[in-house]
Design an enzyme around this catalytic site. Structure first.
Site, PDB file in Angstrom:
ATOM      1  N   GLU A   1       0.831  -1.204   0.000  1.00 12.82           N
ATOM      2  CA  GLU A   1       0.000   0.000   0.000  1.00 12.82           C
ATOM      3  C   GLU A   1       0.872   1.264   0.000  1.00 12.82           C
ATOM      4  O   GLU A   1       0.796   2.094   0.914  1.00 12.82           O
ATOM      5  CB  GLU A   1      -0.956   0.015   1.196  1.00 12.82           C
ATOM      6  CG  GLU A   1      -2.066  -1.003   1.058  1.00 12.82           C
ATOM      7  CD  GLU A   1      -3.168  -0.822   2.096  1.00 12.82           C
ATOM      8  OE1 GLU A   1      -2.949  -0.115   3.089  1.00 12.82           O
ATOM      9  OE2 GLU A   1      -4.249  -1.397   1.910  1.00 12.82           O
TER      10      GLU A   1
ATOM     11  N   GLU B   1      -6.504  -7.373  -0.657  1.00 13.19           N
ATOM     12  CA  GLU B   1      -6.933  -7.341   0.753  1.00 13.19           C
ATOM     13  C   GLU B   1      -8.371  -6.885   0.815  1.00 13.19           C
ATOM     14  O   GLU B   1      -8.761  -5.950   0.108  1.00 13.19           O
ATOM     15  CB  GLU B   1      -6.138  -6.291   1.548  1.00 13.19           C
ATOM     16  CG  GLU B   1      -4.740  -6.650   1.921  1.00 13.19           C
ATOM     17  CD  GLU B   1      -4.103  -5.533   2.766  1.00 13.19           C
ATOM     18  OE1 GLU B   1      -4.831  -4.819   3.496  1.00 13.19           O
ATOM     19  OE2 GLU B   1      -2.877  -5.376   2.669  1.00 13.19           O
TER      20      GLU B   1
ATOM     21  N   PHE C   1      -7.599  -6.400  16.896  1.00 11.16           N
ATOM     22  CA  PHE C   1      -9.066  -6.451  16.819  1.00 11.16           C
ATOM     23  C   PHE C   1      -9.582  -6.357  15.376  1.00 11.16           C
ATOM     24  O   PHE C   1     -10.743  -6.068  15.145  1.00 11.16           O
ATOM     25  CB  PHE C   1      -9.687  -5.366  17.699  1.00 11.16           C
ATOM     26  CG  PHE C   1      -9.403  -5.588  19.161  1.00 11.16           C
ATOM     27  CD1 PHE C   1      -9.800  -6.772  19.784  1.00 11.16           C
ATOM     28  CD2 PHE C   1      -8.694  -4.657  19.905  1.00 11.16           C
ATOM     29  CE1 PHE C   1      -9.511  -7.005  21.123  1.00 11.16           C
ATOM     30  CE2 PHE C   1      -8.400  -4.883  21.241  1.00 11.16           C
ATOM     31  CZ  PHE C   1      -8.809  -6.062  21.857  1.00 11.16           C
TER      32      PHE C   1
HETATM   33  C1  GAL Z   1      -4.173  -2.265   5.017  1.00 12.03           C
HETATM   34  C2  GAL Z   1      -2.778  -2.817   5.192  1.00 12.03           C
HETATM   35  C3  GAL Z   1      -2.764  -4.070   6.050  1.00 12.03           C
HETATM   36  C4  GAL Z   1      -3.653  -3.893   7.243  1.00 12.03           C
HETATM   37  C5  GAL Z   1      -5.047  -3.577   6.778  1.00 12.03           C
HETATM   38  C6  GAL Z   1      -6.048  -3.433   7.902  1.00 12.03           C
HETATM   39  O1  GAL Z   1      -4.096  -0.867   4.900  1.00 12.03           O
HETATM   40  O2  GAL Z   1      -2.173  -3.104   3.966  1.00 12.03           O
HETATM   41  O3  GAL Z   1      -1.434  -4.305   6.436  1.00 12.03           O
HETATM   42  O4  GAL Z   1      -3.159  -2.859   8.037  1.00 12.03           O
HETATM   43  O5  GAL Z   1      -5.035  -2.359   6.075  1.00 12.03           O
HETATM   44  O6  GAL Z   1      -7.324  -3.075   7.423  1.00 12.03           O
END
Ligand code: GAL
Length: 676
Positions: free
Chosen positions: A157, A319, A369
């Site tokens: 990111e 993600e 969490f």
């Molecule tokens: C993204 C990040 C992850 C984690 C996730 C939580 O921004 O790439 O490492 O932090 O959010 O929602």
């Protein structure tokens, strides 16, 4: 088939990948084998490993420790699980900033961004770059031939926390970027309008990044817009540097990085990033604060845009969350069906990988969490059962893998520079939100039951019949010519308030608004009439506008008025608009150019008229329009329930769905996939 898709053993057909970020370094070794076993039972095919493991891989400047990662890679491979291997440069280890505090980023107020979180480095730091590239090289040399390796995941990111850096390194890089853009100081002074407020520059060394200025003042808007452009380019430059090294060392391994096309994440112009990666990948999180219905449609919007950034090719959902996140004021869990609905919506819009943050929910650290595939409660949990069920569904949906998005007949233009410029301070209304207007039109298309592609401005429009340009604020000569050519070619353009107002240097276009589009639209506006907070104006087609209005004059006899201001409404200036055109349409050959001068409370009725005028009709039976979203991918139709109530699929006339998905009735938040 793209050369980067992994074929399934035996059939050779590409597969749908399913997985998550996997952070084994957070757990004792004894847990790893159990992880692989559970991953297999959930249908996981790929995991992203090593994102935040720099401090474990290089615990001291001259000490490397790859043993644990070797073991993890081997274990995963033995379990038949592929690895999207992070280059691990996302967050620098403590020894690096201790030894080189000059890598730390600086905020607009000149304060150091301290370590303790993540991504605290300067994207332009040559020192950081040197250490990062050394790590990338080690990773590539060690794992380039590992049989588990499916892709490289550059950093993580990029820009999540470090998009606007005002450090001395950033300043040097900004000046170099400006020199490339303008060539000489005279051109920069003209573009930045530096005669204003005595800002004329006599030496490049005088130019700074737009730092925090005194209360009540604002930075030079063109300087600020150029800084936005530069900051996006600086992060992309890091991406390209890692990618080039990886391509040199491992030419047969695709390189990706996770974009953040979602909600208000606005710092990166992904239209210029997408061509730089082998596989487009995106992270998306649902924002329940928007309300359930808008949040769902926002997910679809983001996914649609990502699919078009990928040019219609399959991309990876890198993600999203199985349930709650941890970074909103209140973090509700997902409701039944939501986990699968969100994932299948990404799949519908072209994702070939459905991955989450993260595999095993952390016990320690700032994200304990945050939900995961395997929650704190363990495998005996509703989340893990839902995850496992989705894994099975994705295996059954394998025929979808590799299929391209089917282009819609209509499109919505999306433009990062317009977003940046229109939300600067000192504008007619600080309440204007670029993304809300675009999302509002997207929702109107969904309500009308008509598919629309969200495409980056500058994309080829020749395949579209109707294009909406919501708040396309920045329109330079090139963009203006593209839009005129679209209309000349028989296309139907719909522009809204605050479009075509400034050129690429953020200079107002003179002679009346909307400067760049005035002739095309056949209208002229002398003054904007933004509305007071929460107040409204009414239109004679029964609709209501808020936020913005304009006393529109017609300058071309052919222009039709589709709606006029009635003079009613709660805004103090509503009466002054009585009888003036609010929505106009200029026929132009086989095409047309329409203008909407206010923010409509409900855009769907107007859109239906405009679509009918363009000969575009819903692909859904009337009873289903608005209640479901239809998405087409290859030879498949995805039907997604937009409501919180069951929706009968009877109007589709007896369907056979794939993968045991619903065929008669879509439950709330349900999705089905049909052939044909
Ligand atoms: C993204 C990040 C992850 C984690 C996730 C939580 O921004 O790439 O490492 O932090 O959010 O929602």
């Amino acid at each position: 088939m793209s050369r980067w898709l992994r074929p399934t053993a035996g059939s050779g057909h590409p597969r749908l990948e399913f997985g998550a970020d996997y952070n084994p370094e957070q757990w004792p070794r004894e847990v790893w084998a159990r992880d692989v076993e559970l991953m297999r039972s959930a249908g996981v095919t790929i995991v992203t490993v090593g994102v935040f493991s720099w401090a474990r891989l290089q615990p001291r400047p001259d000490t490397w420790d790859f043993g644990w990662l070797d073991e993890v890679m081997d274990l995963l491979h033995a379990g038949g699980i592929a690895v999207d291997l992070a280059t691990a440069t996302a967050s620098a280890p403590p020894w690096l900033h201790h030894r080189h505090p000059e890598i730390l980023a600086v905020d607009a107020g000149g304060r150091t961004v301290w370590p303790g979180g993540r991504q605290h480095h300067r994207p332009t730091s040559p020192v950081f770059r040197r250490y990062a590239m050394a790590l990338v090289e080690r990773m590539a040399r060690r794992y380039g031939d590992h049989p588990a390796l499916a892709a490289w995941h550059v950093s993580n990111e990029l820009g999540c926390h470090d998009v606007a850096d005002h450090s001395p390194d950033a300043e040097v890089a900004f000046r170099a970027w400006l020199q490339r853009r303008y060539g000489d100081l005279g051109a920069l002074n003209r573009a930045w309008g530096t005669s204003f407020w005595s800002q004329h520059y006599g030496d490049w060394a005088e130019i700074m990044t737009p730092r925090a200025v005194g209360p009540g003042a604002v930075p030079n808007p063109t300087q600020a817009l150029d800084f936005d452009r530069f900051s996006s380019d600086a992060l992309r430059d890091h991406l390209c540097a890692e990618r080039d090294l990886l391509h040199t060392l491992t030419p047969d391994v695709p390189v990706t990085t996770n974009f953040m096309v979602m909600a208000e994440t606005k710092g990166m112009d992904y239209a210029s990033w997408a061509p730089e990666v082998d596989i487009v990948a995106n992270d998306h999180y649902v924002f329940p604060g928007l309300g359930a219905a808008t949040a769902r449609d926002e997910l679809s919007f983001s996914s649609n845009l990502t699919g078009n950034l990928a040019g219609g090719d399959p991309w990876w959902q890198m993600e999203h969350s199985t349930s709650a996140v941890n970074w909103q004021p209140v973090n509700p869990r997902k409701r039944p069906g939501e986990l699968a609905r969100d994932s299948l919506t990404h799949l519908a819009h072209g994702a070939d990988a459905i991955c989450y943050f993260q595999w095993r929910q952390s016990a320690a650290g700032a994200e304990k969490f945050h939900s995961a595939m395997l929650p704190h409660a363990g495998p005996d949990s509703a989340v893990f059962r839902d995850v496992t069920a989705l894994g099975a569904t994705l295996a059954d949906l394998a025929p979808v893998a590799g299929a391209r998005r089917v282009p819609a007949r209509a499109a919505i233009l999306w433009d990062w520079p317009s977003w940046w410029a229109v939300e600067q301070p000192f504008t007619p209304s600080s309440e204007l939100r670029y993304r809300d207007e675009a999302l509002g039109w997207y929702r109107a298309f969904l309500d009308a039951g008509v598919r629309a592609d969200v495409v980056p401005a500058g994309a080829d429009l020749s395949g579209y019949e109707l294009v909406v340009a919501p708040v396309l604020h920045v329109v330079g000569p090139e963009r203006a010519a593209e839009l005129a050519a679209f209309v000349d070619g028989g296309g139907h353009l719909v522009a809204t308030y605050s479009s075509g107002t400034v050129d690429d240097d953020a200079h107002a276009l003179l002679g009346g608004y909307p400067g760049a589009l005035r002739e095309l639209l056949g209208i002229r506006v002398e003054e904007f009439a933004p509305l007071a907070t929460g107040s409204t104006v009414t239109l004679d087609d029964g609709s209501t506008g808020d936020l913005w209005s304009e006393p529109v004059q017609l300058t071309d006899g052919a222009v039709e008025v589709l709606a006029r201001y009635t003079g009613d409404g709660t805004d103090p200036g509503a009466a002054d608009l009585a009888g003036l055109p609010a929505v106009t349409r200029r026929p132009a050959g086989a095409g047309s150019a329409s203008y909407v001068s206010t923010r409509l409370d409900d855009r769907a009725p107007l859109l239906r008229r405009l679509l009918a005028g363009a000969g575009i009709h819903p692909e859904l039976p009337g009873e289903l329009c608005g209640r479901v979203e239809l998405v087409r991918r290859g030879g498949f139709r995805f039907v997604i329930n937009r409501t919180e109530a069951p929706v009968s699929l009877a109007p589709l006339g007896g369907i056979a769905s794939l993968a045991g998905l619903p065929a008669a009735t879509l439950p709330p938040r349900g999705v089905t996939v049909l052939r044909g």
